[in-house]
Design a protein around this motif. Structure first.
Motif, PDB file in Angstrom:
ATOM      1  N   ARG A 220       0.829  -1.207   0.000  1.00 28.30           N
ATOM      2  CA  ARG A 220       0.000   0.000   0.000  1.00 28.30           C
ATOM      3  C   ARG A 220       0.869   1.265   0.000  1.00 28.30           C
ATOM      4  O   ARG A 220       0.608   2.210  -0.746  1.00 28.30           O
ATOM      5  N   ILE A 232      -4.355  -5.136  -3.241  1.00 27.68           N
ATOM      6  CA  ILE A 232      -4.483  -5.214  -1.784  1.00 27.68           C
ATOM      7  C   ILE A 232      -5.953  -5.332  -1.396  1.00 27.68           C
ATOM      8  O   ILE A 232      -6.849  -5.069  -2.202  1.00 27.68           O
ATOM      9  N   ASP A 236      -7.850  -2.580   3.483  1.00 28.09           N
ATOM     10  CA  ASP A 236      -6.573  -1.897   3.689  1.00 28.09           C
ATOM     11  C   ASP A 236      -6.489  -0.596   2.897  1.00 28.09           C
ATOM     12  O   ASP A 236      -5.770   0.331   3.285  1.00 28.09           O
ATOM     13  N   ALA A 237      -7.213  -0.535   1.788  1.00 23.82           N
ATOM     14  CA  ALA A 237      -7.135   0.643   0.913  1.00 23.82           C
ATOM     15  C   ALA A 237      -8.216   1.675   1.203  1.00 23.82           C
ATOM     16  O   ALA A 237      -8.129   2.803   0.722  1.00 23.82           O
TER      17      ALA A 237
END
Length: 299
Positions: A220, A232, A236-237
Motif C-alpha cells: 500500500r 491489496i 486496507d485501501a
C-alpha cells in the motif's frame, strides 16, 4: 494436556504460571493414579506414550468443556475479566481493531488486552490465544471461524502514477503497468490473484513483478508513493480511496480471498471475556457497515 501440546514441562509451566517441578509432580501423580506411563522422558525430549496419546484424545474435548463451565460459573455474577490474548494482521488490526479498544475497555474494564499484530497463522490452543482475526486460516480440529466481512482484493495506484497513462479496461491491461507484488513468507511464492466481475467472468491479474515486498502495508505504501499498481484488500485501501490518495483501477473487477473471520476454540461454554469480545466485534462490524464497505463488488 499443556505438557503434551508443548512437548515440555518447562513450557507448560510458563503457560500455566507454575514451576516446572510442580508440573512434573502433578503429571507423576496423575500417572500414579491411572497406573499408566503417559510420557517418555529424556534429558532432551518429552513425548507421549501410546497410552498417553489415547488418554489425551479421550480427555481433550471434555476438559475444554469443563474449564469453560468452571469459568462460566465463577464469572456468572461478576464482570468479564482476565487477559484477552488476540492475534491479528497488522494492517487490519492497527487500522480497524485497535481503534475500538477505548470503547471496549469502557464496557469491560476488568479485561486486560494482550494483542499481537502479526502476519501469520497462529496455533490458538498450543500458543494460548483466546482468538485470532484474519483471513485464509486453515481450520484445525476444535477451531471455529465466524465470518465478519469479505476479504476482497482490488488493484490500486496513486493519481500521480496513473497521470497520463490510459487506465486498463480489464485485468489483462494490468500487465502494461508496473506491479507491486507480495512474496509469501510461508511458501516463498509470489501471490497470484484470479479476478472476477459480477457477470461471472474470470481473468488472472497479470501484474509485472516490478517491486517485490512481503507485507500488505508495504504494498500500500509503495502504491501511495507512486511506484506502481498493488493488489491489496479493499479494507486496507479504504481510507486512502476515500481521501483520494489512491484510486481503484478496473472497478468492476475484484479477487475474492474468502472472508475476514474471528477464530476461536470450539467450546460449549466460552470464557465470558472471549464471548463478549466476539459479540462486541460483530456488533461494530455491522454498525460501521464494514461488510458492505469492504466488498469489492462496490466500485
Amino acid at each position: 494436556m499443556r505438557s503434551a501440546e508443548l512437548g515440555s514441562f518447562s513450557s507448560a509451566a510458563r503457560r500455566l504460571g507454575l514451576t516446572p517441578a510442580a508440573v512434573s509432580r502433578n503429571v507423576a501423580a496423575l500417572e500414579g493414579n491411572l497406573k499408566l506411563r503417559l510420557f517418555q522422558r529424556s534429558t532432551r525430549s518429552l513425548t507421549l506414550t501410546e497410552a498417553g496419546e489415547r488418554f489425551l484424545l479421550s480427555i481433550r474435548d471434555h476438559l475444554d468443556s469443563l474449564q469453560g463451565a468452571i469459568s462460566e460459573a465463577s464469572n456468572e455474577q461478576s464482570e468479564p475479566s482476565g487477559v484477552l490474548k488476540l492475534s491479528m494482521s497488522p494492517t487490519l488490526g492497527i487500522g480497524y481493531i485497535l481503534p475500538l479498544l477505548p470503547e471496549f475497555m469502557r464496557r469491560y474494564p476488568m479485561i486486560r488486552p494482550e494483542w499481537m499484530f502479526e502476519n501469520r497463522q497462529v496455533d490458538l490452543i498450543a500458543e494460548g490465544y483466546d482468538a485470532a482475526i484474519g483471513g485464509g486460516f486453515e481450520l484445525s480440529p476444535g477451531i471455529i471461524a465466524r465470518p465478519l466481512a469479505p476479504a476482497h482484493i482490488i488493484p490500486v495506484a496513486s493519481p500521480g502514477y496513473i497521470g497520463d497513462r490510459v487506465p486498463p479496461d480489464d485485468p489483462s491491461g494490468l500487465r502494461e503497468l508496473d506491479g507491486i507484488v507480495m512474496r509469501s513468507m510461508r511458501t516463498g511464492r509470489i501471490h497470484q490473484r484470479q479476478m472476477r466481475n459480477l457477470a461471472g467472468d474470470e481473468q488472472p491479474a497479470a501484474l509485472k513483478e516490478t517491486i517485490v515486498v512481503n507485507d500488505p502495508a508495504a504494498m500500500r505504501s509503495a502504491a501511495f508513493l507512486g511506484l506502481g499498481v498493488a493488489m491489496i484488500a479493499k479494507a486496507d485501501a479504504l481510507a486512502y480511496l476515500e481521501s483520494g490518495e489512491l484510486i481503484r483501477l478496473i472497478p468492476a473487477w475484484y479477487a475474492d480471498a474468502g472472508p475476514i473471520s474471528i477464530y476461536y476454540a470450539n467450546r460449549t461454554l466460552l470464557p465470558s471475556k472471549t464471548r463478549v469480545f466476539i459479540d462486541f466485534l460483530t456488533e461494530v462490524f455491522q454498525r460501521e457497515r464494514w461488510p458492505e464497505r469492504f466488498a469489492g463488488t462496490l466500485g
